[in-house]
Design an enzyme around this catalytic site. Structure first.
Site, PDB file in Angstrom:
ATOM      1  N   SER A  19      -5.211   6.520  -0.535  1.00 22.57           N
ATOM      2  CA  SER A  19      -5.157   6.398  -2.100  1.00 22.57           C
ATOM      3  C   SER A  19      -5.848   7.707  -2.620  1.00 22.57           C
ATOM      4  CB  SER A  19      -5.875   5.299  -2.513  1.00 22.57           C
ATOM      5  OG  SER A  19      -5.629   4.094  -1.733  1.00 22.57           O
ATOM      6  N   ARG A  20      -6.888   8.365  -1.986  1.00 26.95           N
ATOM      7  CA  ARG A  20      -7.202   9.498  -2.451  1.00 26.95           C
ATOM      8  C   ARG A  20      -6.444  10.895  -2.382  1.00 26.95           C
ATOM      9  NH1 ARG A  20     -12.241   7.103  -0.330  1.00 26.95           N
ATOM     10  NH2 ARG A  20     -13.782   6.658  -2.185  1.00 26.95           N
ATOM     11  N   LYS A  70      -6.935   4.369  10.329  1.00 29.53           N
ATOM     12  CA  LYS A  70      -7.153   5.457   9.542  1.00 29.53           C
ATOM     13  C   LYS A  70      -8.850   5.589   9.450  1.00 29.53           C
ATOM     14  CE  LYS A  70      -7.193   6.411   5.258  1.00 29.53           C
ATOM     15  NZ  LYS A  70      -8.267   6.860   4.810  1.00 29.53           N
ATOM     16  N   GLY A 126      -6.854  -0.787   8.924  1.00 29.64           N
ATOM     17  CA  GLY A 126      -5.876   0.367   9.341  1.00 29.64           C
ATOM     18  C   GLY A 126      -6.795   1.218  10.497  1.00 29.64           C
ATOM     19  N   GLY A 172      -6.630  -1.467  -3.705  1.00 28.82           N
ATOM     20  CA  GLY A 172      -5.624  -1.139  -4.496  1.00 28.82           C
ATOM     21  C   GLY A 172      -5.243   0.208  -4.518  1.00 28.82           C
ATOM     22  N   HIS A 231      -0.846   0.622   3.353  1.00 28.71           N
ATOM     23  CA  HIS A 231      -1.333  -0.594   3.031  1.00 28.71           C
ATOM     24  C   HIS A 231      -0.087  -1.614   3.354  1.00 28.71           C
ATOM     25  CE1 HIS A 231      -4.092   1.564  -0.033  1.00 28.71           C
ATOM     26  NE2 HIS A 231      -4.894   0.742   0.902  1.00 28.71           N
ATOM     27  N   VAL A 263      -0.619   5.320   9.108  1.00 24.02           N
ATOM     28  CA  VAL A 263       1.035   5.680   8.685  1.00 24.02           C
ATOM     29  C   VAL A 263       0.751   6.831   8.042  1.00 24.02           C
ATOM     30  CG1 VAL A 263       2.661   5.234   6.996  1.00 24.02           C
ATOM     31  CG2 VAL A 263       1.452   3.275   8.140  1.00 24.02           C
TER      32      VAL A 263
END
Ligand code: AMP
Length: 296
Positions: free
Chosen positions: A186-187, A149, A147, A31, A37, A176
């Site tokens: 997200s962090r 990443k 991903g 999330g 995402h 990305v």
């Protein structure tokens, strides 16, 4: 768009679609969705008839001192992004659904989990491997997107899917990035302004490593030193690891031949940042789909 919370409902939905000959693309997430995402969702949308996004902050992949309780949660915003991208189902189970009382089974991929993130975060990858196995068994996707990443996570998942004959195939989407090179995460919301300004140093270090390889450097100690020197120029950054390794085994290399993975993790203001870059001696470095130009 449906939000499914029960495992049995999710499995029944997938079974029905498969019976109808519909292909299912799957994007597992925790999330707090961002443009990284979204790129995975778009790739899934293009390749498959139906798309499932899971949103589950998996407790078993967090260590006791990590950020499980403060990990960003924003289901309303995530639903809006998924709806806008044409997602068919959000699977948002609770902890009890994924880990019913009395469950015992843990999945480990010891070789690929041994180094790097596995060393920095003991038990992290067994949490990842266990939850990914459960999700793939429930959703039975034709293609699952991960991903670049989180390179080690995708390498380990590929191995896990092969070893356990899990359904479908894995696709990896390039990282990305923000315009200054920082990989979206997200962090990143945890970064204060000075820390945010310092954060692209990891990408610059990887770029410097790749540039040295293009200029003819083949000794991995030399490349490591170059990357470490770039990070050392940023006083807010604490390096955790910067390495040149084999893209398949993730074992450190001493001399470059063929393909290599430049892999790094640093800590800035208490936030761990990860990044990587694939380098081919015959081609150019690849780590990203280019700086982001669309607003998230
Ligand atoms: P997470 O929600 O952080 O667990 O990430 C879910 C999936 O999105 C993982 O496969 C990540 O590797 C992928 N992902 C996260 N950030 C990015 C990014 N900046 N670019 C591409 N994929 C990403």
């Amino acid at each position: 768009m449906n939000t499914i919370r029960k495992a049995s409902t999710m499995a029944a939905w997938s079974r029905r679609l498969h019976r109808e000959g519909v292909t299912i693309g799957f994007v597992p997430t925790m999330g707090a969705l961002h443009a990284g995402h979204r790129a995975l969702i778009r790739a899934a949308r293009l390749a498959c008839d139906a798309v499932v996004v899971s949103i589950f902050v998996n407790p078993t992949q967090f260590g006791p001192t990590e950020d499980l309780s403060k990990y960003p949660r924003q289901l309303g915003l995530d639903r809006a992004l998924c709806r806008a991208e044409g997602v068919d189902v959000i699977f948002a189970p609770d902890r009890q659904t994924m880990y019913p009382p009395g469950d015992q089974t843990i999945v480990t991929v010891p070789g690929l989990a041994r180094r790097w993130e596995g060393e920095a975060r003991p038990h992290h990858f067994q949490g990842v491997a266990t939850v990914v196995t459960k999700l793939l068994c429930l959703i039975q996707p034709d293609i699952s997107w991960f991903g670049q990443k989180d390179y080690q996570q995708s390498a380990l998942t590929r191995q896990l899917m092969k070893d356990l004959n899990l359904p479908g195939r894995l696709a990896v989407h390039p990282t990305v990035r923000e315009v200054d090179g920082l990989a979206l995460s997200s962090r990143n919301v945890y970064l204060s302004l000075p820390h945010r300004q310092a954060a692209p140093v990891l990408y610059r270090a990887l770029q410097a490593g790749a540039a040295a390889i293009r200029a003819g450097e083949r000794r991995c100690t030399g490349i490591n030193q170059i990357m470490a020197r770039v990070v050392a120029q940023e006083s807010l950054a604490i390096p955790e690891y910067l390495a040149v390794c084999d893209p398949l085994t993730l074992e450190p290399l001493s001399t470059l031949r063929g393909k290599a993975l430049l892999l790094g993790a640093i800590r800035i203001g208490g936030v761990r940042l990860l990044d990587n870059m694939l380098v081919s001696l015959r081609g150019k470095a690849s780590s990203s789909s280019g700086p982001r130009s669309d607003p998230s």
